[in-house]
Design a protein around this motif. Structure first.
Motif, PDB file in Angstrom:
ATOM      1  N   LEU A   3     -52.867 -22.244  32.883  1.00 50.52           N
ATOM      2  CA  LEU A   3     -53.951 -21.596  33.362  1.00 50.52           C
ATOM      3  C   LEU A   3     -53.857 -21.330  34.962  1.00 50.52           C
ATOM      4  N   LEU A   4     -53.486 -22.383  35.577  1.00 47.34           N
ATOM      5  CA  LEU A   4     -53.203 -22.310  36.965  1.00 47.34           C
ATOM      6  C   LEU A   4     -52.152 -21.525  37.197  1.00 47.34           C
ATOM      7  N   TRP A   5     -51.064 -21.295  36.498  1.00 47.56           N
ATOM      8  CA  TRP A   5     -50.067 -20.423  36.989  1.00 47.56           C
ATOM      9  C   TRP A   5     -50.351 -19.144  36.599  1.00 47.56           C
ATOM     10  N   ILE A   6     -51.222 -18.875  35.488  1.00 49.20           N
ATOM     11  CA  ILE A   6     -51.690 -17.414  35.130  1.00 49.20           C
ATOM     12  C   ILE A   6     -52.855 -16.896  36.400  1.00 49.20           C
ATOM     13  N   THR A   7     -53.579 -18.088  36.876  1.00 54.72           N
ATOM     14  CA  THR A   7     -54.508 -17.581  37.983  1.00 54.72           C
ATOM     15  C   THR A   7     -53.819 -17.198  39.260  1.00 54.72           C
ATOM     16  N   THR A   8     -52.595 -18.176  39.621  1.00 58.43           N
ATOM     17  CA  THR A   8     -52.033 -17.452  40.704  1.00 58.43           C
ATOM     18  C   THR A   8     -51.124 -16.437  40.590  1.00 58.43           C
ATOM     19  N   ARG A   9     -50.652 -16.139  39.414  1.00 59.40           N
ATOM     20  CA  ARG A   9     -49.949 -14.791  39.217  1.00 59.40           C
ATOM     21  C   ARG A   9     -50.827 -13.571  39.587  1.00 59.40           C
ATOM     22  N   PHE A  10     -52.073 -13.828  38.961  1.00 59.96           N
ATOM     23  CA  PHE A  10     -53.006 -12.650  39.010  1.00 59.96           C
ATOM     24  C   PHE A  10     -53.781 -12.556  40.448  1.00 59.96           C
ATOM     25  N   ASN A  11     -53.720 -13.323  41.005  1.00 68.41           N
ATOM     26  CA  ASN A  11     -54.436 -13.537  42.415  1.00 68.41           C
ATOM     27  C   ASN A  11     -53.717 -12.871  43.510  1.00 68.41           C
ATOM     28  N   ARG A  12     -53.823 -11.647  43.836  1.00 68.35           N
ATOM     29  CA  ARG A  12     -53.104 -11.061  44.910  1.00 68.35           C
ATOM     30  C   ARG A  12     -53.774 -11.098  46.284  1.00 68.35           C
TER      31      ARG A  12
ATOM     32  N   ARG B  16     -53.719 -13.329  48.509  1.00 69.38           N
ATOM     33  CA  ARG B  16     -53.163 -14.184  49.521  1.00 69.38           C
ATOM     34  C   ARG B  16     -52.125 -13.661  50.117  1.00 69.38           C
TER      35      ARG B  16
END
Length: 54
Positions: free
Chosen positions: A43-52, A54
């Motif tokens: 879930l952390l990996w998915i969240t960081t992939r979709f958080n554009r 940054r």
């Protein structure tokens, strides 16, 4: 009022029977914790992939 006493007595009996551990034999804490850890990392990996942002 008698029904309340009967219900309370049944709850006390049920709680006394459940003091023997309560864990199911098939639930291994290491497997459960490891699975939860892997799921949280996913879930952390998915969240960081979709958080554009940054």
């Amino acid at each position: 009022m008698m029904n309340l006493h009967s219900t309370a007595a049944q709850l006390v009996t049920l709680a006394a029977e459940g003091e023997g551990g309560g864990n199911h034999n098939s639930l291994n804490p290491l497997v459960t914790g490891g699975s939860a850890f892997i799921i949280l990392l996913l879930l952390l990996w998915i969240t960081t992939r979709f958080n554009r942002d940054r």
